[in-house]
Design an enzyme around this catalytic site. Structure first.
Site, PDB file in Angstrom:
ATOM      1  N   GLU A 156       0.895  -1.214  -0.027  1.00 21.80           N
ATOM      2  CA  GLU A 156      -0.013  -0.076   0.148  1.00 21.80           C
ATOM      3  C   GLU A 156       0.752   1.330  -0.081  1.00 21.80           C
ATOM      4  O   GLU A 156       0.777   2.040   0.947  1.00 21.80           O
ATOM      5  CB  GLU A 156      -1.074  -0.059   1.256  1.00 21.80           C
ATOM      6  CG  GLU A 156      -1.837  -1.107   1.134  1.00 21.80           C
ATOM      7  CD  GLU A 156      -2.823  -1.354   2.245  1.00 21.80           C
ATOM      8  OE1 GLU A 156      -2.860  -0.308   3.054  1.00 21.80           O
ATOM      9  OE2 GLU A 156      -3.895  -2.007   2.090  1.00 21.80           O
ATOM     10  N   GLU A 208      -5.755  -8.473  -1.139  1.00 22.01           N
ATOM     11  CA  GLU A 208      -6.352  -8.227  -0.034  1.00 22.01           C
ATOM     12  C   GLU A 208      -7.765  -8.017  -0.256  1.00 22.01           C
ATOM     13  O   GLU A 208      -8.107  -6.989  -1.087  1.00 22.01           O
ATOM     14  CB  GLU A 208      -5.862  -7.339   0.980  1.00 22.01           C
ATOM     15  CG  GLU A 208      -4.453  -7.475   1.634  1.00 22.01           C
ATOM     16  CD  GLU A 208      -4.041  -6.353   2.458  1.00 22.01           C
ATOM     17  OE1 GLU A 208      -4.909  -5.708   3.191  1.00 22.01           O
ATOM     18  OE2 GLU A 208      -2.808  -6.558   2.692  1.00 22.01           O
TER      19      GLU A 208
END
Length: 262
Positions: free
Chosen positions: A69, A188
């Site tokens: 991220e 995810e």
């Protein structure tokens, strides 16, 4: 310890993607850039070199999720970083796949979940030194993780929900798969879906979050507009994914297991 995990997964036929989740050791949330004043790009490369030298010839370990991220970076900067470190890692482990996440905001100012903003691949794709070794790995979440304009909740109505989601995914990362630019591995996704860690149905947004994940499952499997028909060519199995998480102690999503690990 990591060797023990790899050996166990080898016996069970479970494949591993290693993830550079943080610059620094310890617990805590994501760090939105892989580099900082006390952790240079060369140190980041060296960290991956340790892993690549140790596991690069082990078929259980299939690749490197280069950094989790990277939402503090714009796409142009992150794409350059990913190419540099990806190529350095491929030089040691040429059979690995380099998994590249998205950022948090596209260059046009539109946003996505951290890791999910991949709109700019359309004009600035990553190019690695070895063909066929790149996959993009967005993250995608529902109401358990946070509020987004496109997500309905118990107290907020969103027009055409959940069918509005198809366009969101198309724009940010689905087009990469649909246009055969590169594979997509949704790295995810997960949530509580109304259920707490003891199995009690008492969490908010149960209905809307179930609609979100059911729609996402259709999309990953090739129903790109919700009409109940697969849009995939014969033999195409759709996009790949990993669920977050197995263990129950991820605060915002919980896990597949209950709090007592059953």
């Amino acid at each position: 310890i990591l060797d023990m995990y790899v050996d166990y997964c080898t016996t069970k036929g479970i494949y591993i993607v290693l993830d550079h989740h943080r610059r620094t050791a310890g617990s805590g949330g994501t760090q939105g850039s892989p580099v900082a004043s006390d952790y240079t790009i060369d140190q980041w490369k060296a960290s991956w070199a340790v892993m690549a030298n140790r596991y690069g010839n082990n078929p259980t370990v299939v690749g490197a999720d280069l950094h989790n991220e990277p939402h503090e970076l714009d796409w142009t900067t992150w794409a350059g970083y990913a190419e540099s470190v990806g190529n350095a890692t491929l030089a040691i482990a040429p059979n690995w796949i380099m998994f590249v996440q998205g950022v948090g905001q596209n260059l046009d100012g539109s946003t996505a979940w951290w890791g999910g903003a991949l709109k700019d691949v359309a004009t600035r794709p990553d190019v690695l030194s070895k063909a066929g070794r790149l996959a993009y790995t967005p993250h995608e979440y529902g109401q358990s993780v946070g509020s987004q304009d496109w997500l309905a909740t118990d107290s907020k109505t969103v027009a055409n929900y959940p069918n509005n989601l198809y366009a969101i995914w198309d724009t940010n990362w689905g087009y990469i798969f649909k246009n055969n630019i590169a594979p997509i591995w949704l790295g995810e996704f997960g949530g509580k879906f109304g259920v707490d860690g003891s199995g009690a149905v008492n969490q908010p947004n149960a209905t809307s979050e179930k609609q979100w994940v059911q729609t996402l499952a259709k999309y990953l499997n090739g129903d790109f507009n919700g009409d109940g028909t697969s849009d995939l060519a014969a033999g195409n199995k759709g996009m790949s994914y990993a669920y977050w998480s197995y263990n129950p102690n991820s605060t915002d999503t919980g896990g597949l297991l209950q709090d007592d690990w059953s």
